[in-house]
Scaffold this motif. Structure first.
Motif: not given
Length: 349
Positions: A264-276, A278-279, A325-337
């Motif tokens: 519930a927390a990780l997936n919500r944060t991932y989605i906001i990080a990916k699609h929202a 910085p402002d 803070a993850a950049n677009e290319g590293g978000l998926d890798e960080l999430y899975e890690r």
């Protein structure tokens, strides 16, 4: 109501160990006033033959094609597997417990048909408050269930004041990027911020490009929201008010309390990080929403499941800043890690 000029569609249904749900839902889907060309059932059940038998009985009289695919478990993975077999320009993704009113698909397709400029990437039905037809009497909600439904609505209204849902904030931001199509009112349709899984449909080309997030394991919590925001980057999402689908919510374990809290927390944060961006106000709302949700989980933890859920949620919050803070290319890798490194990982649904 004639549907001769309407586009065709395929339907993909992912299922796991719930033949009783298919027994109720599939006959309603294949007997629509505008039925699918293909019914694609992607099954990860322990007893695959039981599902095959159930589907075979449920589609008697259906003139379209039926495919039953054996798959490894995982809602997002199963939906992507089914998507590979879709041939029509429109694809429906009902849950295995989605109960269609007789003309639901026709009203959805009318919205696509009206969209001559193809600015709409997805159309969802309205959530029906009661089961269609004779099922209402056979499977009537208990008084306690009806009370729970009303309380959920009241709770959401209160929460919107205390801790705005960052998903709603982001969805509204994405919606405002484009002017609304002129035909919406004539079709009794509205723009929507996202689509709930049990009633979502897409233009096949758009969802094949976006895909469902396979990093979201097992039940794939918020996979529908993630897919919606992917589509909203380039298209409108529309709600067809005349289309009615009831979500029966068959009982079934979706995972341990710890898994549910963590996801519930990780997936919500991932989605906001990916699609929202910085402002985006959604990033600010995310922190407030997380604090509120953790407090609610802790205060309502009256059993082992509740305590484990709160513990999983608290664990996931440690990674909020890093994911944002993850950049677009590293978000998926960080999430899975993060997911794979978390202690007491998911107990499979």
């Amino acid at each position: 109501m004639s549907g001769h000029a309407l586009p065709h569609y395929d339907a993909v249904v992912a299922t796991c160990n719930r033949p009783e749900a298919l027994r109720m839902s599939l006959p309603l889907l294949v007997s629509q006033t505008k039925p699918p060309q293909r019914l694609i059932v992607v099954d990860s059940s322990d007893d695959h033959q039981a599902v095959c038998d159930t589907v075979g009985q449920a589609v008697i009289g259906f003139n379209g094609q039926t495919e039953i695919i054996r798959s490894k478990r995982g809602l997002t993975y199963q939906r992507n597997v089914g998507l590979k077999h879709v041939q029509e320009a429109i694809v429906f993704f009902p849950d295995d417990d989605s109960l269609f009113y007789p003309d639901a698909s026709e009203h959805i397709l009318r919205a696509y048909h009206a969209d001559k400029a193809e600015t709409v990437g997805g159309v969802c039905a309205a959530e029906a408050v009661s089961m269609p037809g004779e099922l209402e009497e056979s499977y009537a909600l208990s008084t306690s269930d009806k009370i729970k439904k009303k309380l959920i609505g009241a709770k959401r209204t209160l929460e919107s004041w205390v801790a705005p849902d960052p998903f709603l904030t982001l969805g509204q931001e994405l919606m405002r990027r484009r002017a609304a199509p002129a035909w919406l009112e004539a079709q009794n349709a509205v723009l929507v911020e996202s689509m709930t899984g049990f009633r979502m449909t897409y233009r096949t080309e758009a969802i094949k490009k976006a895909q469902f997030p396979e990093a979201f394991v097992n039940y794939g919590l918020f996979e529908d929201t993630e897919a919606s925001f992917s589509i909203l980057q380039n298209y409108h999402l529309v709600g067809a008010r005349n289309a009615q689908i009831y979500h029966h919510r068959f009982p079934g374990a979706r995972g341990s309390g710890y898994y549910m809290g963590l996801a519930a927390a990780l997936n919500r944060t991932y989605i906001i990080a990916k699609h929202a961006g910085p402002d985006s106000a959604a990033r600010r709302d995310l922190y407030k929403y997380h604090r509120y949700t953790l407090a609610r989980y802790v205060m309502t933890a009256t059993d082992a499941f509740g305590r484990d859920r709160a513990r999983g949620y608290r664990e996931a919050l440690k990674f909020t800043a890093a994911l944002l803070a993850a950049n677009e290319g590293g978000l998926d890798e960080l999430y899975e890690r993060i997911w794979n490194g978390s202690s007491e990982k998911a107990v499979a649904a």
